[in-house]
Design a protein around this motif. Structure first.
Motif, mmCIF file in Angstrom:
data_model
loop_
_atom_site.group_PDB
_atom_site.id
_atom_site.type_symbol
_atom_site.label_atom_id
_atom_site.label_comp_id
_atom_site.label_asym_id
_atom_site.label_seq_id
_atom_site.Cartn_x
_atom_site.Cartn_y
_atom_site.Cartn_z
ATOM 1 N N ALA A 1 -95.940 1.998 50.412
ATOM 2 C CA ALA A 1 -95.814 0.809 49.570
ATOM 3 C C ALA A 1 -94.351 0.502 49.270
ATOM 4 N N VAL A 2 -93.571 1.530 48.943
ATOM 5 C CA VAL A 2 -92.146 1.335 48.674
ATOM 6 C C VAL A 2 -91.430 0.851 49.933
ATOM 7 N N ALA A 3 -91.733 1.468 51.079
ATOM 8 C CA ALA A 3 -91.099 1.080 52.340
ATOM 9 C C ALA A 3 -91.424 -0.360 52.698
ATOM 10 N N PHE A 4 -92.677 -0.748 52.510
ATOM 11 C CA PHE A 4 -93.070 -2.117 52.867
ATOM 12 C C PHE A 4 -92.467 -3.127 51.894
ATOM 13 N N ALA A 5 -92.333 -2.752 50.621
ATOM 14 C CA ALA A 5 -91.701 -3.642 49.646
ATOM 15 C C ALA A 5 -90.235 -3.886 50.011
ATOM 16 N N VAL A 6 -89.538 -2.829 50.423
ATOM 17 C CA VAL A 6 -88.143 -2.975 50.854
ATOM 18 C C VAL A 6 -88.054 -3.833 52.107
ATOM 19 N N LEU A 7 -89.016 -3.668 53.012
ATOM 20 C CA LEU A 7 -89.035 -4.468 54.231
ATOM 21 C C LEU A 7 -89.222 -5.948 53.912
ATOM 22 N N ILE A 8 -90.127 -6.247 52.989
ATOM 23 C CA ILE A 8 -90.344 -7.642 52.595
ATOM 24 C C ILE A 8 -89.079 -8.221 51.980
ATOM 25 N N PHE A 9 -88.413 -7.413 51.151
ATOM 26 C CA PHE A 9 -87.163 -7.864 50.529
ATOM 27 C C PHE A 9 -86.113 -8.167 51.601
ATOM 28 N N SER A 10 -86.037 -7.340 52.629
ATOM 29 C CA SER A 10 -85.088 -7.564 53.722
ATOM 30 C C SER A 10 -85.413 -8.844 54.470
ATOM 31 N N MET B 1 -79.050 -0.773 52.297
ATOM 32 C CA MET B 1 -80.262 -0.583 51.503
ATOM 33 C C MET B 1 -81.162 0.492 52.100
ATOM 34 N N SER B 2 -81.170 0.592 53.418
ATOM 35 C CA SER B 2 -82.075 1.531 54.080
ATOM 36 C C SER B 2 -81.397 2.838 54.480
ATOM 37 N N ALA B 3 -80.114 2.999 54.153
ATOM 38 C CA ALA B 3 -79.385 4.205 54.555
ATOM 39 C C ALA B 3 -79.906 5.424 53.795
ATOM 40 N N TYR B 4 -80.030 6.525 54.510
ATOM 41 C CA TYR B 4 -80.498 7.767 53.877
ATOM 42 C C TYR B 4 -79.513 8.921 54.077
ATOM 43 N N VAL B 5 -79.087 9.169 55.313
ATOM 44 C CA VAL B 5 -78.288 10.351 55.617
ATOM 45 C C VAL B 5 -76.972 10.351 54.853
ATOM 46 N N THR B 6 -76.217 9.259 54.956
ATOM 47 C CA THR B 6 -74.903 9.208 54.307
ATOM 48 C C THR B 6 -74.992 9.324 52.794
ATOM 49 N N PRO B 7 -75.842 8.535 52.104
ATOM 50 C CA PRO B 7 -75.962 8.707 50.651
ATOM 51 C C PRO B 7 -76.434 10.098 50.246
ATOM 52 N N ALA B 8 -77.372 10.668 51.009
ATOM 53 C CA ALA B 8 -77.900 11.990 50.666
ATOM 54 C C ALA B 8 -76.824 13.055 50.766
ATOM 55 N N MET B 9 -75.978 12.978 51.791
ATOM 56 C CA MET B 9 -74.958 13.997 51.990
ATOM 57 C C MET B 9 -73.777 13.811 51.041
ATOM 58 N N LEU B 10 -73.301 12.583 50.892
ATOM 59 C CA LEU B 10 -72.116 12.350 50.071
ATOM 60 C C LEU B 10 -72.411 12.372 48.581
ATOM 61 N N LEU C 1 -81.354 6.882 45.774
ATOM 62 C CA LEU C 1 -81.484 5.514 46.243
ATOM 63 C C LEU C 1 -82.897 5.299 46.765
ATOM 64 N N ILE C 2 -83.197 4.066 47.126
ATOM 65 C CA ILE C 2 -84.561 3.723 47.492
ATOM 66 C C ILE C 2 -85.001 4.469 48.754
ATOM 67 N N ALA C 3 -84.069 4.690 49.697
ATOM 68 C CA ALA C 3 -84.418 5.434 50.902
ATOM 69 C C ALA C 3 -84.746 6.885 50.569
ATOM 70 N N THR C 4 -84.074 7.414 49.546
ATOM 71 C CA THR C 4 -84.353 8.783 49.112
ATOM 72 C C THR C 4 -85.768 8.894 48.560
ATOM 73 N N VAL C 5 -86.180 7.886 47.804
ATOM 74 C CA VAL C 5 -87.532 7.873 47.245
ATOM 75 C C VAL C 5 -88.575 7.860 48.347
ATOM 76 N N ILE C 6 -88.351 7.017 49.349
ATOM 77 C CA ILE C 6 -89.302 6.935 50.464
ATOM 78 C C ILE C 6 -89.397 8.274 51.192
ATOM 79 N N TYR C 7 -88.251 8.901 51.437
ATOM 80 C CA TYR C 7 -88.246 10.199 52.125
ATOM 81 C C TYR C 7 -88.977 11.263 51.302
ATOM 82 N N GLU C 8 -88.699 11.301 50.006
ATOM 83 C CA GLU C 8 -89.336 12.310 49.156
ATOM 84 C C GLU C 8 -90.845 12.125 49.103
ATOM 85 N N GLN C 9 -91.274 10.868 48.969
ATOM 86 C CA GLN C 9 -92.708 10.608 48.879
ATOM 87 C C GLN C 9 -93.411 10.942 50.193
#
Length: 280
Positions: A250-259, A214-223, A230-238
């Motif tokens: 807010a998005v990062a903290f919402a994902v953290l609560i979900f985790s 859920m929190s992966a960024y590098v692998t999804p972004a490259m492949l 993905l949600i990590a992409t949104v957090i990075y862009e914002q």
């Protein structure tokens, strides 16, 4: 040992935890509930949960994470079971463990580049399939969800293997021998004895893999080449491109609560009656 000595021993760990985990969380939470004027607001959370665009990205992230977790569980359980039950010599078992964890010693960027070469139209997989006459044109394995899932499975499967292996190693072999003496076939022994006893390892590995996916960024972004958001992409862009730290927090903290909710559910299941019955 006195309480004073215990406090002194724990102090460095507590300070490190406060400095590198708790304090950053407080900063993120503070940013997520403040507007441009510094007033408390929950508009950033409302935007995230109400906007269909972000909802679709969240659902896509959940789908990819669940598929990754399932595939990782199947592959990881097979490898863990084979390593534990069929490799008896200690030296061979150590070599197997080294091979399992060796991908973790390589950067995610390097591993992703490797998969880009393998999954490309002129990569190893497509060339092999076309050479064997199985396909007539390259299969689209890169820059889509399929490529992201393949990359995440490869990177995260060691965590699942290690979680399940730890439990399998601690299972008393006398239980399986007793089941065999009572007339159970190897398959029945696995289903009724081994599998229930490895549920804690399965749950621990699944929670770990799901959270990391859920929190992966590098692998999804490259492949995905930026084509699969993905949600990590949104957090990075914002955070890094739009510089909207409030909404990104807010998005990062919402994902953290979900985790945290997933971890809490895992803890509840481990303490439930049916797990205890399986252990008995």
């Amino acid at each position: 040992m006195s309480k004073k000595n215990i406090v002194l021993l724990l102090a460095p760990s507590v300070l490190i935890l406060m400095g590198f985990f708790v304090f950053p969380l407080i900063v993120v939470l503070n940013n997520s509930i403040l507007d441009e004027n510094g007033s408390i607001t929950f508009q950033h959370y409302l935007l995230y949960f109400k906007d269909q665009h972000y909802l679709s990205i969240t659902l896509r992230s959940l789908k990819i994470s669940l598929i990754t977790t399932f595939i990782t569980l199947v592959i990881g359980y097979f490898i863990a079971y084979f390593t534990t039950k069929y490799i008896k010599q200690k030296i061979l078992k150590r070599i197997a463990y080294i091979l399992i964890i060796s991908p973790l010693f390589t950067s995610a960027v390097v591993r992703s580049f490797g998969w880009m070469v393998i999954l490309g139209n002129n990569g190893f997989i497509n060339k092999s399939l076309m050479g064997l006459g199985i396909i007539s044109e390259p299969i689209k394995l890169l820059y889509n969800e399929t490529g992201v899932i393949i990359g995440l499975v490869y990177i995260l499967v060691p965590f699942m293997i290690l979680s399940i292996t730890t439990v399998l190693e601690n299972i008393d072999t006398k239980l399986e021998e007793a089941a065999s003496d009572l007339g159970l076939t190897p398959l029945q022994t696995f289903i009724k004895v081994t599998l229930p006893l490895t549920v804690p390892g399965i749950l621990a590995g699944s929670v770990m893999v799901f959270s990391l996916a859920m929190s992966a960024y590098v692998t999804p972004a490259m492949l995905s080449g930026g084509r699969v958001q993905l949600i990590a992409t949104v957090i990075y862009e914002q955070m890094m491109q739009v510089f909207n730290y409030q909404f990104g927090s807010a998005v990062a903290f919402a994902v953290l609560i979900f985790s945290f909710l997933i971890i809490g559910l895992n803890h509840y299941i481990l303490r439930s009656d049916w797990i205890e019955e399986g252990r008995r």
